[in-house]
Design an enzyme around this catalytic site. Structure first.
Site, PDB file in Angstrom:
ATOM      1  N   TYR A 118      63.147  51.042  46.459  1.00 41.52           N
ATOM      2  CA  TYR A 118      64.560  50.779  46.206  1.00 41.52           C
ATOM      3  C   TYR A 118      65.390  51.976  46.670  1.00 41.52           C
ATOM      4  CZ  TYR A 118      68.905  50.014  43.621  1.00 41.52           C
ATOM      5  OH  TYR A 118      70.226  49.858  43.285  1.00 41.52           O
ATOM      6  N   LYS A 128      68.314  52.279  49.796  1.00 42.38           N
ATOM      7  CA  LYS A 128      69.658  52.766  49.513  1.00 42.38           C
ATOM      8  C   LYS A 128      69.910  54.109  50.196  1.00 42.38           C
ATOM      9  CE  LYS A 128      71.262  49.494  46.794  1.00 42.38           C
ATOM     10  NZ  LYS A 128      72.436  48.670  47.194  1.00 42.38           N
TER      11      LYS A 128
END
Length: 271
Positions: A148, A152
Site C-alpha cells: 500500500y 502511494k
C-alpha cells in the site's frame, strides 16, 4: 462563483466527506465511483449540484471519456481530487502477482490516468487544483502495509513531477498525505493476502499494536481540505492529522539521523 469539483472514490469514506463539504459550500461536484448508488441521497438533496459518474479508474479509456463527460456537465473543472484507493494487507512475500497488479492499478495507475485526462482541460482554462490523496506512511515501508505504501509513494513521486511540469499553466498540485481515518479502507476496501505461518508472530504483534480504533470520522478532515483549496498558494505536500504529523516528523528525524550516522561511508564514493 461556485467551484466545480471532480472527486474519485466519492461514494464512501473521505471521498464522500469531501463531496458533502463541497456541496455545503455551494460548489458543484462530479462524484465518480464504481458504484454511485450510495450518492443517491445527496443527489436528491442537491439536484443541481451533484452529478454522479459511474467510473472504474483502472480503465484508462473510461477515465478519459468520463473526464470529458464531467467537463461537459458544468463546463469546467476547478478542483480534481484523486481519492479512489484500496488496501492490500499482508506481508510482501504473501502477495500474489494478481493482487499486486490489481492494487497498483487502482492506487497508482488509476490516479495517473485521471491526472493525464484532466491536465488538458485545466491547461486550456488557465489553471486549477489537483489534490493527490496519498498517506502519511509514504515516508517508508511498514510490515503488512508495504505494498500500500509503495503504491502511494510512487504516486507521491509522480505528483511531485506533475506539480513542477504543470505549474507553468496555473495548475497547482498538492499531495494530501492522510492520517488514519475511519473510511472503511481496512474493511470493504481491503484485499487480504493468505497468511504464511512463518509471519504469524509478527502478524499477531502488529494486530495487537493497531488495536480496534478505526480512527476519527472522515468528515473531521473535510474542513482542512476546504481551507486548503481556498489558499492562493497551496503547499506541495500536506499531512492531514495532528498525530500523523507528529509521526511523520519523528520518522523524518530518525531517517536523517541514520543518514548522518553513515555519512563517512557515503562520502567515500564520488558523485
Amino acid at each position: 462563483m461556485s467551484r466545480v469539483w471532480f472527486i474519485t472514490g466519492a461514494s464512501r469514506g473521505l471521498g464522500r466527506a469531501f463531496t458533502e463539504a463541497a456541496l455545503r459550500a455551494g460548489d458543484r461536484v462530479i462524484g465518480a465511483a464504481r458504484n454511485v448508488e450510495p450518492l443517491a441521497d445527496l443527489a436528491r438533496r442537491h439536484p443541481d449540484g451533484l452529478v454522479r459518474l459511474p467510473l472504474d479508474v483502472t480503465d484508462r479509456a473510461a477515465v478519459f471519456e468520463g473526464v470529458e463527460r464531467a467537463t461537459a456537465a458544468f463546463g469546467r473543472l476547478d478542483i480534481v481530487v484523486n481519492n479512489a484507493g484500496a488496501m492490500l494487507l499482508g506481508m510482501v512475500e504473501e502477495a500474489t502477482e494478481e493482487q499486486i497488479r490489481a492494487h497498483f492499478d487502482v492506487n497508482l495507475f488509476g490516479a495517473l490516468w485521471v491526472t493525464q485526462a484532466v491536465l488538458p482541460q485545466l491547461r486550456a482554462q488557465g489553471g486549477g487544483r489537483i489534490l493527490q490523496v496519498t498517506t502519511m506512511g509514504t515516508g517508508g515501508g511498514f510490515p503488512m502495509v508495504g505494498l500500500y505504501a509503495a503504491g502511494k509513494s510512487a504516486l507521491d513521486s509522480v505528483s511531485e513531477a506533475v506539480a513542477m511540469e504543470a505549474e507553468q499553466f496555473g495548475v497547482k498540485v498538492t499531495i494530501v498525505q492522510m492520517g488514519g481515518y475511519d473510511t472503511g479502507l481496512f474493511t470493504t476496501g481491503t484485499t487480504m493476502t493468505t497468511p504464511a505461518p512463518p509471519y504469524q508472530r509478527l502478524r499477531d504483534r502488529l494486530i495487537e499494536m493497531w488495536g480496534d480504533d478505526a480512527g476519527p470520522a472522515p468528515d473531521t478532515a473535510a474542513p482542512v481540505i476546504m481551507e486548503l483549496v481556498g489558499l492562493p498558494e497551496p503547499p506541495r505536500r500536506l499531512v492531514i492529522g495532528g498525530a500523523s504529523y507528529d509521526m511523520v516528523q519523528a520518522g523524518l528525524e530518525a531517517r536523517m539521523a541514520d543518514y548522518r550516522a553513515w555519512e563517512n561511508l557515503s562520502r567515500k564514493a564520488p558523485g
